[in-house]
Design a protein around this motif. Structure first.
Motif, short mmCIF file in Angstrom:
data_model
loop_
_atom_site.label_atom_id
_atom_site.label_comp_id
_atom_site.label_asym_id
_atom_site.label_seq_id
_atom_site.Cartn_x
_atom_site.Cartn_y
_atom_site.Cartn_z
N GLU A 27 0.83 -1.20 0.00
CA GLU A 27 0.00 0.00 0.00
C GLU A 27 0.87 1.26 0.00
N GLN A 28 1.95 1.24 0.76
CA GLN A 28 2.84 2.40 0.81
C GLN A 28 3.51 2.64 -0.55
N GLN A 29 3.97 1.58 -1.18
CA GLN A 29 4.63 1.73 -2.47
C GLN A 29 3.65 2.19 -3.55
N ALA A 30 2.42 1.67 -3.50
CA ALA A 30 1.42 2.10 -4.47
C ALA A 30 1.09 3.57 -4.28
N ALA B 79 -4.26 -8.26 -3.97
CA ALA B 79 -3.44 -7.26 -4.65
C ALA B 79 -4.29 -6.07 -5.07
N ALA B 80 -5.49 -6.36 -5.59
CA ALA B 80 -6.38 -5.28 -6.00
C ALA B 80 -6.76 -4.41 -4.80
N HIS B 81 -7.01 -5.05 -3.66
CA HIS B 81 -7.39 -4.32 -2.44
C HIS B 81 -6.27 -3.38 -2.00
N ALA B 82 -5.02 -3.87 -2.06
CA ALA B 82 -3.90 -3.03 -1.67
C ALA B 82 -3.75 -1.84 -2.62
N ALA B 83 -3.87 -2.08 -3.92
CA ALA B 83 -3.77 -0.99 -4.89
C ALA B 83 -4.90 0.01 -4.72
#
Length: 327
Positions: free
Chosen positions: A49-52, A71-75
């Motif tokens: 999440e931080q990198q996105a 992955a979609a949730h994090a993005a």
């Protein structure tokens, strides 16, 4: 001509390694399509999440999630509420958001579609939901299903989808209705429930159509309430989740609203296959808060439909993030 940069958030553990195996081919397809991929090699959900979020702040043309719903949730935490589009490269054990959005099931085909959509400027805005500080795109659940997910996460054996099957059996043994206060747009209802699912899109759990009327373009959430049922009836009815026909069962009530409140002792919530938090919780539908690449998929029976495939239950992907080095 400047090649647009796309951040590719990779969950290498998704799909029991399917995302890791697909990474090289996906990056090649993006590069061949005139895109500069920036791989976000995160080992944890927090790091992802931080990198996105950093990539969005840097002005990338889009954030692409290579994996499944985790992955979609994090993005989504990075792009929701911004003008940066989300793209999905489905390679997880559950690809429910990709299914709802009509994304090609093969991640390499999805990468080629991404580049074509980006160059053509094809995008649309859809609704997403917010519970507390967490954005989510598919379904939030509490009750039996969230208890199963909690149980599956505590189990250390067996691995893969069988862990979810064992968790179901263990939770069935202690099945009982739970008292829930459900508030839909200010209308308060006290209910005894087996489970409650709040849908922005129809599918969860790797292809189960729990909220068949949910449409991420109508500004509303669909609330599916399953009242008290016996163990035998729950097991007998569960296969009907595949086509959404369970909503015709007499124990099922379907409601719709923009703001959904849930309160009840000892209950937790999960959305997109990820932990959200304990009750009480308030969920709000935020119309048009997410930009996604691509044209709208064909509608099916008046509701949002899609074509992306799934590979079974969605347990496993959310338990760990794999690490991928840019290649």
């Amino acid at each position: 001509m400047t090649r647009p940069e796309v951040a590719v958030l990779v969950n290498a553990a998704a799909g029991r390694g399917r995302a890791a195996r697909a990474t090289t081919a996906v990056l090649a397809a993006l590069t061949a399509g005139g895109v500069r991929p920036r791989v976000l090699a995160a080992a944890t959900r927090t790091a992802a999440e931080q990198q996105a979020a950093a990539a969005v702040a840097d002005g990338v043309a889009a954030v692409a999630a290579l994996g499944g719903d985790g992955a979609a949730h994090a993005a989504l935490q990075a792009v929701a509420g911004t003008a940066t589009p989300l793209a999905l490269l489905p390679a997880g054990s559950g690809n429910d958001l990709a299914t709802a959005l009509g994304v090609p099931a093969d991640p390499v085909r999805a990468a080629s579609a991404l580049t074509a959509d980006l160059h053509a400027g094809r995008s649309r805005r859809i609704d997403v939901a917010r519970t507390g500080e967490r954005w989510w795109g598919t379904v939030l659940c509490c009750g039996f299903d969230s208890a199963v997910t909690d149980r599956a996460n505590r189990l250390r054996w067996p691995r893969g989808p069988r862990r979810y099957d064992l968790a179901i059996l263990l939770e069935l043994a202690r099945l009982r209705p739970r008292a829930v206060t459900l508030t839909v747009d200010g209308d308060v209802r006290e209910r005894e429930v087996t489970l409650v699912a709040v849908g922005n899109t129809p599918w969860y759990g790797g292809g189960l159509k729990i909220a068949p009327g949910a449409d991420p373009a109508d500004g509303l959430l669909e609330v599916v309430v399953i009242g008290p049922v016996s163990r035998r009836e729950l097991v007998r009815t569960r296969p009907r989740l595949a086509d959404g026909s369970h909503v015709g069962h007499p124990a099922v009530t379907v409601l719709r609203g923009r703001e959904i409140g849930l309160a009840g002792a000892g209950l937790t919530t999960w959305a997109d296959g990820e932990p959200i938090g304990a009750l009480p919780a308030t969920t709000v539908c935020v119309p048009g808060a997410l930009t996604v690449l691509g044209a709208a998929p064909p509608h099916h029976n008046g509701h949002f439909g899609g074509t992306a495939g799934t590979t079974g239950g969605a347990v496993g992907e959310r338990l760990t993030w794999g690490h991928v080095q840019p290649g």
